[in-house]
Scaffold this motif. Sequence first.
Motif, mmCIF file in Angstrom:
data_model
loop_
_atom_site.group_PDB
_atom_site.id
_atom_site.type_symbol
_atom_site.label_atom_id
_atom_site.label_comp_id
_atom_site.label_asym_id
_atom_site.label_seq_id
_atom_site.Cartn_x
_atom_site.Cartn_y
_atom_site.Cartn_z
ATOM 1 N N VAL A 111 35.336 46.039 45.918
ATOM 2 C CA VAL A 111 35.865 45.755 44.595
ATOM 3 C C VAL A 111 36.347 44.309 44.604
ATOM 4 C CG1 VAL A 111 37.658 46.339 42.908
ATOM 5 C CG2 VAL A 111 36.534 48.159 44.239
ATOM 6 N N THR A 112 35.741 43.476 43.744
ATOM 7 C CA THR A 112 36.130 42.065 43.697
ATOM 8 C C THR A 112 37.064 41.767 42.528
ATOM 9 O OG1 THR A 112 34.088 41.548 42.505
ATOM 10 C CG2 THR A 112 34.063 41.263 44.909
ATOM 11 N N VAL A 113 37.013 42.607 41.487
ATOM 12 C CA VAL A 113 37.902 42.460 40.337
ATOM 13 C C VAL A 113 38.419 43.852 39.985
ATOM 14 C CG1 VAL A 113 38.096 41.768 37.913
ATOM 15 C CG2 VAL A 113 36.601 40.481 39.454
ATOM 16 N N LEU A 114 39.745 43.995 39.925
ATOM 17 C CA LEU A 114 40.342 45.274 39.560
ATOM 18 C C LEU A 114 40.163 45.541 38.068
ATOM 19 C CD1 LEU A 114 43.699 45.143 41.541
ATOM 20 C CD2 LEU A 114 41.650 46.448 42.108
ATOM 21 N N ALA A 115 40.103 46.811 37.714
ATOM 22 C CA ALA A 115 40.040 47.205 36.310
ATOM 23 C C ALA A 115 41.346 46.811 35.621
ATOM 24 C CB ALA A 115 39.816 48.713 36.207
ATOM 25 N N GLU A 116 41.287 46.623 34.313
ATOM 26 C CA GLU A 116 42.490 46.298 33.550
ATOM 27 C C GLU A 116 43.519 47.408 33.734
ATOM 28 O OE1 GLU A 116 43.861 45.665 28.938
ATOM 29 O OE2 GLU A 116 41.805 45.161 29.488
ATOM 30 N N GLY A 117 44.742 47.012 34.023
ATOM 31 C CA GLY A 117 45.813 47.976 34.219
ATOM 32 C C GLY A 117 45.915 48.517 35.631
ATOM 33 N N ALA A 118 44.996 48.128 36.506
ATOM 34 C CA ALA A 118 45.044 48.590 37.898
ATOM 35 C C ALA A 118 46.112 47.809 38.660
ATOM 36 C CB ALA A 118 43.691 48.424 38.571
ATOM 37 N N GLU A 119 46.760 48.499 39.566
ATOM 38 C CA GLU A 119 47.820 47.900 40.371
ATOM 39 C C GLU A 119 47.370 47.888 41.833
ATOM 40 O OE1 GLU A 119 52.591 48.681 40.934
ATOM 41 O OE2 GLU A 119 51.332 50.336 40.275
ATOM 42 N N LEU A 120 47.361 46.729 42.452
ATOM 43 C CA LEU A 120 46.959 46.593 43.849
ATOM 44 C C LEU A 120 47.994 47.247 44.760
ATOM 45 C CD1 LEU A 120 44.901 45.327 45.840
ATOM 46 C CD2 LEU A 120 46.431 43.353 45.954
ATOM 47 N N LEU A 121 47.528 48.109 45.675
ATOM 48 C CA LEU A 121 48.426 48.787 46.609
ATOM 49 C C LEU A 121 48.248 48.309 48.043
ATOM 50 C CD1 LEU A 121 48.180 52.451 45.277
ATOM 51 C CD2 LEU A 121 49.885 50.700 44.712
ATOM 52 N N ALA A 122 47.016 47.905 48.415
ATOM 53 C CA ALA A 122 46.776 47.446 49.790
ATOM 54 C C ALA A 122 45.600 46.479 49.806
ATOM 55 C CB ALA A 122 46.496 48.623 50.721
ATOM 56 N N SER A 123 45.624 45.585 50.812
ATOM 57 C CA SER A 123 44.539 44.615 50.965
ATOM 58 C C SER A 123 44.343 44.299 52.441
ATOM 59 C CB SER A 123 44.856 43.334 50.181
ATOM 60 O OG SER A 123 46.015 42.719 50.699
ATOM 61 N N SER A 124 43.203 43.686 52.715
ATOM 62 C CA SER A 124 42.910 43.207 54.064
ATOM 63 C C SER A 124 42.217 41.859 53.935
ATOM 64 C CB SER A 124 42.007 44.197 54.809
ATOM 65 O OG SER A 124 40.691 44.162 54.301
ATOM 66 N N ASP A 125 42.082 41.173 55.050
ATOM 67 C CA ASP A 125 41.372 39.894 55.019
ATOM 68 C C ASP A 125 39.931 40.094 54.561
ATOM 69 O OD1 ASP A 125 43.621 38.551 55.884
ATOM 70 O OD2 ASP A 125 43.009 38.547 57.997
ATOM 71 N N PHE A 126 39.313 41.185 55.000
ATOM 72 C CA PHE A 126 37.928 41.456 54.635
ATOM 73 C C PHE A 126 37.806 41.958 53.204
ATOM 74 C CE2 PHE A 126 34.554 44.693 54.226
ATOM 75 C CZ PHE A 126 33.455 43.838 54.275
ATOM 76 N N CYS A 127 38.729 42.797 52.779
ATOM 77 C CA CYS A 127 38.618 43.477 51.482
ATOM 78 C C CYS A 127 39.942 43.329 50.715
ATOM 79 C CB CYS A 127 38.269 44.947 51.710
ATOM 80 S SG CYS A 127 37.856 45.849 50.215
ATOM 81 N N PRO A 128 40.067 42.262 49.912
ATOM 82 C CA PRO A 128 41.338 41.985 49.235
ATOM 83 C C PRO A 128 41.821 43.097 48.292
ATOM 84 C CG PRO A 128 39.914 40.064 49.173
ATOM 85 C CD PRO A 128 39.084 41.197 49.703
ATOM 86 N N ASN A 129 40.911 43.860 47.713
ATOM 87 C CA ASN A 129 41.281 44.940 46.793
ATOM 88 C C ASN A 129 40.968 46.298 47.432
ATOM 89 O OD1 ASN A 129 42.103 43.234 44.565
ATOM 90 N ND2 ASN A 129 39.945 42.735 44.359
ATOM 91 N N SER A 130 41.586 46.557 48.562
ATOM 92 C CA SER A 130 41.287 47.742 49.358
ATOM 93 C C SER A 130 41.781 49.046 48.747
ATOM 94 C CB SER A 130 41.904 47.613 50.751
ATOM 95 O OG SER A 130 41.457 46.454 51.380
ATOM 96 N N MET A 131 42.916 49.000 48.099
ATOM 97 C CA MET A 131 43.486 50.208 47.512
ATOM 98 C C MET A 131 44.185 49.819 46.219
ATOM 99 S SD MET A 131 46.465 52.779 49.041
ATOM 100 C CE MET A 131 45.828 52.715 50.696
ATOM 101 N N PHE A 132 43.940 50.607 45.190
ATOM 102 C CA PHE A 132 44.582 50.343 43.915
ATOM 103 C C PHE A 132 44.889 51.645 43.207
ATOM 104 C CE2 PHE A 132 40.074 50.498 42.980
ATOM 105 C CZ PHE A 132 39.999 51.245 41.807
ATOM 106 N N GLN A 133 45.700 51.519 42.187
ATOM 107 C CA GLN A 133 46.066 52.670 41.369
ATOM 108 C C GLN A 133 45.952 52.278 39.902
ATOM 109 O OE1 GLN A 133 49.775 54.748 42.304
ATOM 110 N NE2 GLN A 133 50.347 54.559 40.149
#
Length: 175
Positions: free
Chosen positions: A151-173
């Motif tokens: 995932v390179t761009v989060l959906a509107e209203g999504a909140e980032l919960l976790a990231s990594s160097d490889f995958c900046p949008n690793s977990m969202f809600q």
Amino acid sequence: MKVGILKADSVLEQFQPDHGDYPAMFIQRLGDNAEGEISFVTYDVEHGQYQQDLDECDAYVITGSKKSVYDPEQWIFDLQDYVVRLNQAKKPLAGICFGHQLVAQALGGKTEPATVGWGVGVQDYSMAKHKPYMQPALDDIKILARHKVQVTVLAEGAELLASSDFCPNSMFQVA
């Protein structure tokens, strides 16, 4: 609580005797960690199987898949439409790997191949936010990963919960 497993693929047959198929993995992991009674029902969405009534289950989980969310296959388009319906109905939904990517894309985010190539092996993730359901609350987690799509761009209203160097949008809600 009844959880619907939206099965988007199968584990290769030669590995199933030792590891099971995706639904069995989810049932074991979620069932072992559940508070209270929990039951599961599996829908093979890769082959067009869905329940008619969204209220048949209290929550849903989308499994991983060897496919990419941007593969031009009808079942993937159908699953994206279904995710939109679940979101509109405010049904709790968790997506794992392919499922995570599909939820983002279905709700207006963007999923594409990572510019850095494949991420394989144990990856370190930093928690950006702690939610009450995250027990125990950890600052960092390690997860086994094997993917080149993210995932390179989060959906509107999504909140980032976790990231990594490889995958900046690793977990969202999405609330």
